[in-house]
Scaffold this motif. Structure first.
Motif, mmCIF file in Angstrom:
data_model
loop_
_atom_site.group_PDB
_atom_site.id
_atom_site.type_symbol
_atom_site.label_atom_id
_atom_site.label_comp_id
_atom_site.label_asym_id
_atom_site.label_seq_id
_atom_site.Cartn_x
_atom_site.Cartn_y
_atom_site.Cartn_z
ATOM 1 N N THR A 6 0.863 -1.178 0.000
ATOM 2 C CA THR A 6 0.000 0.000 0.000
ATOM 3 C C THR A 6 0.897 1.225 0.000
ATOM 4 O OG1 THR A 6 -1.691 -1.171 1.284
ATOM 5 C CG2 THR A 6 -1.874 1.216 1.132
ATOM 6 N N LEU A 8 1.128 5.095 0.490
ATOM 7 C CA LEU A 8 0.300 5.966 1.323
ATOM 8 C C LEU A 8 0.498 7.450 1.034
ATOM 9 C CD1 LEU A 8 0.365 3.248 2.971
ATOM 10 C CD2 LEU A 8 0.232 4.651 5.016
ATOM 11 N N LYS A 11 -3.118 12.419 5.439
ATOM 12 C CA LYS A 11 -4.332 13.235 5.438
ATOM 13 C C LYS A 11 -3.967 14.696 5.187
ATOM 14 C CE LYS A 11 -6.429 13.808 9.402
ATOM 15 N NZ LYS A 11 -7.240 13.513 10.609
ATOM 16 N N HIS A 27 -1.835 2.921 14.468
ATOM 17 C CA HIS A 27 -2.331 2.138 13.329
ATOM 18 C C HIS A 27 -1.646 0.783 13.241
ATOM 19 C CE1 HIS A 27 -4.474 1.554 9.582
ATOM 20 N NE2 HIS A 27 -3.350 1.134 9.031
ATOM 21 N N GLU A 84 -9.388 -0.470 8.087
ATOM 22 C CA GLU A 84 -9.926 0.500 7.135
ATOM 23 C C GLU A 84 -10.567 1.691 7.852
ATOM 24 O OE1 GLU A 84 -12.476 -1.881 4.511
ATOM 25 O OE2 GLU A 84 -10.976 -1.526 2.956
ATOM 26 N N GLU A 87 -8.050 4.326 8.994
ATOM 27 C CA GLU A 87 -7.260 5.036 7.985
ATOM 28 C C GLU A 87 -7.616 6.510 7.890
ATOM 29 O OE1 GLU A 87 -7.778 2.789 4.405
ATOM 30 O OE2 GLU A 87 -6.325 1.237 5.002
ATOM 31 N N ASP A 92 -4.966 9.871 3.478
ATOM 32 C CA ASP A 92 -5.924 10.197 2.432
ATOM 33 C C ASP A 92 -6.156 8.933 1.610
ATOM 34 O OD1 ASP A 92 -7.413 11.128 0.332
ATOM 35 O OD2 ASP A 92 -5.949 12.596 -0.376
ATOM 36 N N SER A 93 -7.164 8.169 1.997
ATOM 37 C CA SER A 93 -7.383 6.865 1.374
ATOM 38 C C SER A 93 -7.649 6.973 -0.120
ATOM 39 C CB SER A 93 -8.546 6.136 2.055
ATOM 40 O OG SER A 93 -8.246 5.888 3.412
ATOM 41 N N SER A 94 -8.197 8.096 -0.565
ATOM 42 C CA SER A 94 -8.492 8.259 -1.990
ATOM 43 C C SER A 94 -7.220 8.337 -2.834
ATOM 44 C CB SER A 94 -9.330 9.511 -2.213
ATOM 45 O OG SER A 94 -8.595 10.685 -1.901
ATOM 46 N N ASN A 96 -4.396 6.562 -1.993
ATOM 47 C CA ASN A 96 -3.577 5.375 -1.772
ATOM 48 C C ASN A 96 -3.545 4.480 -3.005
ATOM 49 O OD1 ASN A 96 -3.179 6.260 0.798
ATOM 50 N ND2 ASN A 96 -4.513 4.760 1.787
#
Length: 222
Positions: A6, A8, A11, A27, A84, A87, A92-94, A96
């Motif tokens: 992943t 990363l 945020k 985390h 999840e 996160e 900023d999961s969008s 990743n």
């Protein structure tokens, strides 16, 4: 062995030190609760990587499983749901990127203590099949790059061919990962004939100008 990478992005507005601290502590504890993990490593962008502005990526997480069945079983667990859910607290999961890969070790030496880890995210040359890309990268190019002075360890993470099924295109075709004693050792290799030969060969299988690189500190969690 199957590895999930992943890539990363923190945020928006979050301080870098706070991001790295939260990722490595709070985390990480949540991730460790998942079943089936064989290894878990975080690679944090070194602070000097922020000196020229906002980077594309802030780091990379690597998680190893026995096989795809173990990964799929985990993805349906409450522990994965908790990962999840957490996160949003620091990333900023969008932004990743998730890659399912198989590692090919080119230089099989221990990672240096207190060294740096360079990760280059690769895009294959336009019109080249994933199979031909992987054959060239893992074959002749791996042997060329392995001669660069100062590399202590070298691993290629190849996206599993299933990731291309049905015409899909992963965000990256793989990650070239090298470990060095220091950033000074990396700079010392910059003018070497071996690095020049490596860059020349990249035109045979990589898209020009489209391969982001991050220099990181590795933290082995599990």
């Amino acid at each position: 062995m199957l590895k999930a990478i992943t890539v990363l992005k923190r945020k928006p507005g979050m301080d870098v030190a706070d991001f790295q601290r939260y990722w490595r502590t709070s985390h990480a504890d949540i991730v460790l609760a998942m079943a089936g993990l064989r290894r878990y490593v975080q690679s944090h962008l070194i602070l000097s990587g922020y000196s020229r502005g906002e980077p594309v990526h802030d780091g990379m997480a690597e998680v190893w499983y026995d096989d795809s069945a173990a990964l799929k079983a985990n993805a349906q667990s409450p522990e994965y749901v908790a990962v999840e859910a957490d996160e949003v607290n620091f990333m900023d999961s969008s932004a990743n990127v998730l890659l399912l890969v198989e590692d090919r070790t080119i230089i099989d030496q221990p990672a240096p203590v207190d060294g740096v880890k360079c990760v280059e995210f690769l895009h294959r040359r336009e019109g080249m099949s994933p199979e031909d890309f992987q054959a060239h990268w893992g074959g002749s190019h791996g042997a060329i790059a392995a001669r660069i002075p100062g590399i202590q360890r070298y691993v290629q993470s190849h996206v599993k061919l299933g990731g291309y099924r049905g015409g899909r295109q992963p965000a990256y075709d793989g990650a070239a990962i090298t470990w060095w004693d220091s950033t000074e050792a990396m700079r010392a290799a910059a003018d070497s004939a071996e690095l020049a030969a490596t860059r020349t060969d990249e035109a045979n299988f990589l898209r020009p100008g489209g391969n982001p690189t991050i220099i990181t500190k590795e933290h082995v969690i599990l």
